[in-house]
Design an enzyme around this catalytic site. Structure first.
Site, PDB file in Angstrom:
ATOM      1  CE1 TYR A 235      -3.027  -2.841   0.081  1.00  0.00           C
ATOM      2  CE2 TYR A 235      -3.378  -2.342   2.551  1.00  0.00           C
ATOM      3  CZ  TYR A 235      -3.922  -3.237   1.296  1.00  0.00           C
ATOM      4  OH  TYR A 235      -4.596  -4.306   1.506  1.00  0.00           O
TER       5      TYR A 235
ATOM      6  CG  HIS B 146      -1.242  -8.572   0.043  1.00  0.00           C
ATOM      7  ND1 HIS B 146      -0.879  -7.122   0.100  1.00  0.00           N
ATOM      8  CD2 HIS B 146      -2.455  -8.490  -0.084  1.00  0.00           C
ATOM      9  CE1 HIS B 146      -1.849  -6.542  -0.037  1.00  0.00           C
ATOM     10  NE2 HIS B 146      -3.132  -7.121  -0.009  1.00  0.00           N
TER      11      HIS B 146
ATOM     12  CB  SER C  32     -13.593  -4.411  -0.509  1.00  0.00           C
ATOM     13  OG  SER C  32     -12.324  -3.686  -0.850  1.00  0.00           O
ATOM     14  N   PRO C  33     -15.648  -4.402   2.636  1.00  0.00           N
ATOM     15  CG  PRO C  33     -15.930  -3.847   4.878  1.00  0.00           C
ATOM     16  CD  PRO C  33     -14.974  -3.859   3.670  1.00  0.00           C
TER      17      PRO C  33
ATOM     18  NE  ARG D  47     -11.903  -2.947  -4.717  1.00  0.00           N
ATOM     19  CZ  ARG D  47     -12.296  -4.480  -4.608  1.00  0.00           C
ATOM     20  NH1 ARG D  47     -13.436  -4.664  -4.641  1.00  0.00           N
ATOM     21  NH2 ARG D  47     -11.378  -5.047  -4.746  1.00  0.00           N
ATOM     22  N   GLY D  48     -16.684   1.166  -1.129  1.00  0.00           N
ATOM     23  CA  GLY D  48     -17.458   2.283  -0.989  1.00  0.00           C
ATOM     24  C   GLY D  48     -18.960   2.288  -1.549  1.00  0.00           C
ATOM     25  CG  PHE D  49     -21.066   0.459  -5.648  1.00  0.00           C
ATOM     26  CD1 PHE D  49     -21.266   1.656  -6.290  1.00  0.00           C
ATOM     27  CD2 PHE D  49     -22.139  -0.310  -5.828  1.00  0.00           C
ATOM     28  CE1 PHE D  49     -22.307   1.809  -7.446  1.00  0.00           C
ATOM     29  CE2 PHE D  49     -23.212  -0.249  -6.484  1.00  0.00           C
ATOM     30  CZ  PHE D  49     -23.440   0.718  -7.211  1.00  0.00           C
TER      31      PHE D  49
END
Length: 388
Positions: free
Chosen positions: A114, A182, A262-263, A266-268
């Site tokens: 990251y 990862h 990303s629960p 990714r914000g969607f």
């Protein structure tokens, strides 16, 4: 649920905005009590939900010697520097991370790739002095040379050891609470990876370990050498592959925890993104994901609409339903939503104040499942890096 416990997204976002302003100007920002006091003096906004949200519930990832006690919700640090377009400056990010810690979050997630590197550096600066109070987990595997990601995987034993030493320095600690692989390295037997981690645990440099985006068979092989504490994979209402490919089943069978990244897709799923959203092409991987083209987001927004309608009937936001759905799946599941906004931290933590029945969750799940998802989660090149 009592009526006074219900709140609207607009209501608590107004409250959080006032709290955010307080955090900006107050020299004692890390005192949540001071923030709460300031808000409570505003009679126009004061409600029962005006208190600062905090989390007291804990969950256990793993079993036996691999058991790891953490807060029921974690925090994904990645988006504070990497792959999420625009973000606040470092000082503001650290203030928000400290706020999350003060509100009871004990599990924070980062990775070498990251940035690369700068996300670990941020986490180290924010939490280096709080050993024992919080756990910052990180990940190895993606090859990083001279501060740049090559796109290759390298989990050779010598590389794992080098990455471990470098992460310890960036995180300003003498032990990594949990070290994830990862991505699967097809050139290194998973038994060699597990054996190396086992040695690092014996040496006291790593406490627990996990793997990301791997198959059920790979999990079994690794766990047989060195017991795994957690598996991390993408999992949410729009991507439920781990329910079908045996990953959740093997975690349940072997007593391994599960950490959905990303629960909220990714914000969607929170409802803040739509077909008109502009992502920074230089710092946002969503520009490369088929599911985030304007056409796909327009089609998939029907799912968000279902969450919003369902939430209005229960005083919950779409984001809270997305997180709550994961939390009710199993007591050994710990989502790690990330954010750069106090209002969203507040929203996420308040998820644990709600309790829906199993029938209500099933109704929501069925309503979402009836809508086909448009677009793949990864492009072809990125899909090659996941273990199934």
């Amino acid at each position: 649920m009592k009526e006074k416990e219900k709140f609207s997204r607009r209501g608590f976002l107004k409250t959080a905005a006032v709290m955010g302003a307080t955090l900006t100007v107050s020299p004692a920002l890390d005192k949540v009590q001071a923030v709460t006091h300031t808000v409570s003096n505003n009679k126009n906004i004061l409600t029962d939900s005006a208190r600062a949200a905090a989390i007291t519930a804990h969950r256990t990832l793993g079993t036996g010697k691999a058991a790891f006690d953490v807060s029921a919700l974690g925090f994904g640090v990645m988006g504070m520097t990497y792959n999420r377009s625009y973000h606040p400056d470092k000082k503001q990010c650290i203030r928000l991370l400290h706020e999350a810690m003060e509100r009871g979050v004990t599990l924070f997630d980062t990775a070498i790739v990251y940035g690369p590197l700068n996300n670990e550096l941020l986490a180290g600066e924010a939490f280096g002095e709080f050993h024992g109070r919080v756990n910052v987990t990180t990940k190895f595997g993606h090859e990083v040379i001279n501060g740049k990601a090559t796109g290759r995987q390298d989990s050779r034993p010598a590389t794992i050891r080098r990455y471990c030493e470098e992460s310890l320095k960036r995180l300003r600690t003498d032990v990594i609470p949990m070290f994830y692989q990862h991505r699967f390295d097809p050139n290194t037997p998973v038994e060699d990876v597990a054996g190396t981690i086992q040695d690092l645990i014996k040496e006291g440099k790593v406490l627990h370990w996990g793997m990301c985006e791997v198959s059920a068979d790979t999990i079994r092989k690794a766990h047989a050498v060195c017991p795994l504490t957690a598996i991390q994979s993408e999992y949410h209402l729009m991507h439920r592959e781990v329910e079908r490919n045996g990953v959740l089943d093997v975690c349940r069978e072997l007593g391994i925890g599960f950490v959905p990244y990303s629960p909220m897709n990714r914000g969607f799923l929170g409802g803040d993104l739509n077909e008109y959203t502009e992502f920074d092409p230089n710092n946002d991987n969503r520009t490369t994901l088929p599911r985030f083209t304007p056409e796909a987001m327009r089609a998939n927004y029907r799912i968000v609409s279902v969450l919003q309608r369902y939430g209005r009937e229960r005083g919950m936001t779409a984001a809270q339903l997305a997180l709550g759905w994961l939390l009710q799946k199993a007591p050994w599941i710990v989502p790690i939503p990330g954010t750069t906004k106090l209002s969203h931290l507040e929203e996420n933590l308040r998820t644990l104040e709600f309790a829906l029945t199993a029938e209500e969750w099933k109704q929501l799940e069925d309503a979402v499942a009836a809508i086909p998802v448009t677009g793949d989660r990864y492009n072809a090149e990125q899909q090659k890096q996941v273990g199934f």
